[in-house]
Enzyme design. Structure first.
Site, PDB file in Angstrom:
ATOM      1  CD  GLU A 136      -1.651  -2.456   1.403  1.00 48.68           C
ATOM      2  OE1 GLU A 136      -2.432  -3.387   1.123  1.00 48.68           O
ATOM      3  OE2 GLU A 136      -0.518  -2.643   1.916  1.00 48.68           O
ATOM      4  CG  HIS A 150     -10.982  -7.948   5.608  1.00 48.59           C
ATOM      5  ND1 HIS A 150     -10.315  -8.834   6.421  1.00 48.59           N
ATOM      6  CD2 HIS A 150     -10.355  -7.990   4.405  1.00 48.59           C
ATOM      7  CE1 HIS A 150      -9.336  -9.399   5.738  1.00 48.59           C
ATOM      8  NE2 HIS A 150      -9.331  -8.894   4.518  1.00 48.59           N
TER       9      HIS A 150
END
Length: 334
Positions: free
Chosen positions: A57, A126
């Site tokens: 990321e 998540h």
């Protein structure tokens, strides 16, 4: 369109309209994204316009910054908002500061979009709602749509914006509201998961809230999935609530908020992120500062709990009518 289709359409429109636009991220190219937001776009526009990125990321964000400085308009996907933190320093120290550190000579026209929040039983890694971190970053705009029409118009506006935009997509309403939101069946008032969304180019202005339900008794401030929770609660409880969909939390449409609270005299802030230092605290402070002499009761927050996001107890963690209803009634008694 549902929200996934609307976001896909926004990509399609901008990729076709502006050759500087590129889209990339983990599985965002060939596969079309975990939630299929970029499905079919690599086949249509090619591997140099829509492509996959490594599971890194920090690299995704850093690459997007470099692309934007070079003259491109990158739309970078972080597969889940929970995994944005390896790119946190790039966003905070670079993307948000470049316009300021160059005295306006350079800007970073980039979008970082990511599914966020609960609703898929994803547990702690998540399901998080990290919007307050980015609202605290100078130079970063933070957008959170609640419906397909706004999602497409806001994403196009974000891509066309000359500055960096964090675009959080509430995954729980990607395909529309469903009965699991609430503590009782909601079919009579659940919104259709699909909405009228134009095929072509249009924008929804960043920084402009929407009054999605007019009322006189209390103002409810919400964004993303919580807009639907607020509407459902007002309907089932029969409360004359005015519901404001913030759409963007930075920049914030404080004028619409102020006008509503001065009319109703009461305010409840609703978000799914954890309570302490959540964006609701900022909203509460702003309402108190600007509307103090019009308030008939203290500003109340209804939020997620100050715990890691649970898996098996997701519905209990997620604010719903079972918690919002009593809060509204308590505010109305004061």
């Amino acid at each position: 369109m549902n929200m996934i289709e609307a976001l896909n359409s926004a990509h399609d429109v901008m990729l076709g309209r502006d050759e500087a636009v590129v889209a990339f991220g983990e599985d965002a190219g060939y596969f079309g994204g975990v939630f299929r937001v970029t499905a079919g776009l690599q086949k249509k526009y090619g591997k140099t316009r829509v492509f996959d990125a490594p599971i890194a990321e920090g690299g995704i964000v850093g690459t997007a910054i470099g692309m934007a400085l070079y003259g491109l308009k990158p739309v970078a996907e972080i597969q889940f908002a929970d995994y944005i933190f390896p790119g946190f320093d790039q966003i905070f120290s670079e993307a948000g500061r470049i316009r300021y550190r160059t005295a306006g000579e350079w800007s970073v026209p980039m979008v970082i979009r990511s599914p966020y929040g609960g609703g898929i039983f994803g547990g702690q890694t998540h399901s998080q709602s990290p919007e307050a971190f980015f609202a605290h970053m100078p130079g970063i705009k933070t957008v959170i749509p609640s419906n397909p029409y706004d999602a497409k118009g806001l994403l196009i506006a974000a891509i066309e914006d000359p500055d960096p935009v964090l675009f959080f997509e509430p995954k729980r309403i990607y395909n529309g509201p469903f009965d699991g939101y609430y503590d009782r069946p909601v079919t009579p008032w659940a919104r259709d998961p699909r909405a009228e969304v134009p095929e072509g180019h249009y924008t929804v202005p960043i920084g402009k809230a929407a009054v999605v339900r007019e009322g006189e008794a209390v103002t409810v401030l919400a964004y993303g999935t919580m807009v639907h929770v607020a509407l459902a609660t007002a309907a089932v409880e029969g409360i004359d609530a005015e519901v404001i969909d913030l759409r963007t939390i930075v920049p914030l449409d404080i004028g619409t908020i102020e006008q509503s609270v001065k009319k109703t005299g009461r305010c409840v802030v609703l978000h799914e992120a954890t309570r302490t230092a959540g964006f609701g605290a900022e909203l509460s402070a702003l309402v108190q500062e600007r509307c103090f002499y019009h308030l008939e009761a203290p500003v109340v927050r209804v939020t997620g709990y100050d715990t890691p996001y649970p898996h098996s107890m997701e519905w209990d963690y997620f604010p719903g009518p079972a918690r919002l209803g009593p809060a509204l009634k308590a505010v109305l008694k004061d």
